[in-house]
Design an enzyme around this catalytic site. Sequence first.
Site, mmCIF file in Angstrom:
data_model
loop_
_atom_site.group_PDB
_atom_site.id
_atom_site.type_symbol
_atom_site.label_atom_id
_atom_site.label_comp_id
_atom_site.label_asym_id
_atom_site.label_seq_id
_atom_site.Cartn_x
_atom_site.Cartn_y
_atom_site.Cartn_z
ATOM 1 N N ASN A 1 0.128 1.229 -3.364
ATOM 2 C CA ASN A 1 1.087 1.705 -2.349
ATOM 3 C C ASN A 1 2.146 0.678 -1.971
ATOM 4 O O ASN A 1 2.804 0.785 -0.944
ATOM 5 C CB ASN A 1 0.346 2.273 -1.125
ATOM 6 C CG ASN A 1 -0.489 1.231 -0.412
ATOM 7 O OD1 ASN A 1 -0.454 0.052 -0.751
ATOM 8 N ND2 ASN A 1 -1.228 1.648 0.600
ATOM 9 N N TYR B 1 -7.390 -9.567 3.929
ATOM 10 C CA TYR B 1 -7.983 -8.237 4.141
ATOM 11 C C TYR B 1 -9.377 -8.308 4.763
ATOM 12 O O TYR B 1 -10.162 -7.363 4.628
ATOM 13 C CB TYR B 1 -8.027 -7.477 2.811
ATOM 14 C CG TYR B 1 -6.713 -6.806 2.449
ATOM 15 C CD1 TYR B 1 -6.074 -5.934 3.338
ATOM 16 C CD2 TYR B 1 -6.109 -7.021 1.211
ATOM 17 C CE1 TYR B 1 -4.873 -5.312 3.011
ATOM 18 C CE2 TYR B 1 -4.903 -6.390 0.875
ATOM 19 C CZ TYR B 1 -4.305 -5.539 1.779
ATOM 20 O OH TYR B 1 -3.119 -4.902 1.462
#
Length: 162
Positions: A123, A60
Amino acid sequence: MLQDQEVLAAEMERTFIAIKPDGVQRGLISEIISRFERKGFKLVGIKIMVPSKGFAQKHYHALKERPFFNGLSNFLSSGPVIAMVWEGEGVIRYGRKLIGATDPQNSEPGTIRGDLAVVVGRNIIHGSDGPETAKDEISLWFKPEELVSYTNNAEKWIYGQN
Ligand code: UDP
């Protein structure tokens, strides 16, 4: 000399898809895989692993200035992740469509996040957002020898090469 089918396979686009720890813990592995598989995309790499926090931060890295970066990296490294590489025409862009908007509150019904998730911090799935990211993420998560090139018998029916 490569056969036509092998040339076709060699030119096919690849993307990196990960089922995050929440998707794994919620028993959604087969549900998610089947959506990519039924579409006609081809699985060419898969493994289960618990990424270290450092590895999650690398994955990330583009988000390192964002306020949620630390929590997100902690979360990705909190349990098993299913790391996958999927191949097919348009798989990077269409994979993102199958996944749905980042915030499940905005994901359309019929998408993975729309059907199966509720909040942005949980998610359940990651998918590369473009060709450069796909290349970088595939090489971060997989060694070249962990990816398999093969012809699926259904390809001629999916792509109309018969
Ligand atoms: N995320 C979050 N809070 C936010 C935005 C993003 O926790 O406000 C998390 C979410 O898990 C998301 C991930 O950070 O999937 C990466 O964000 P990105 O914008 O790259 O979205 P994605 O490409 O996953 O849709």
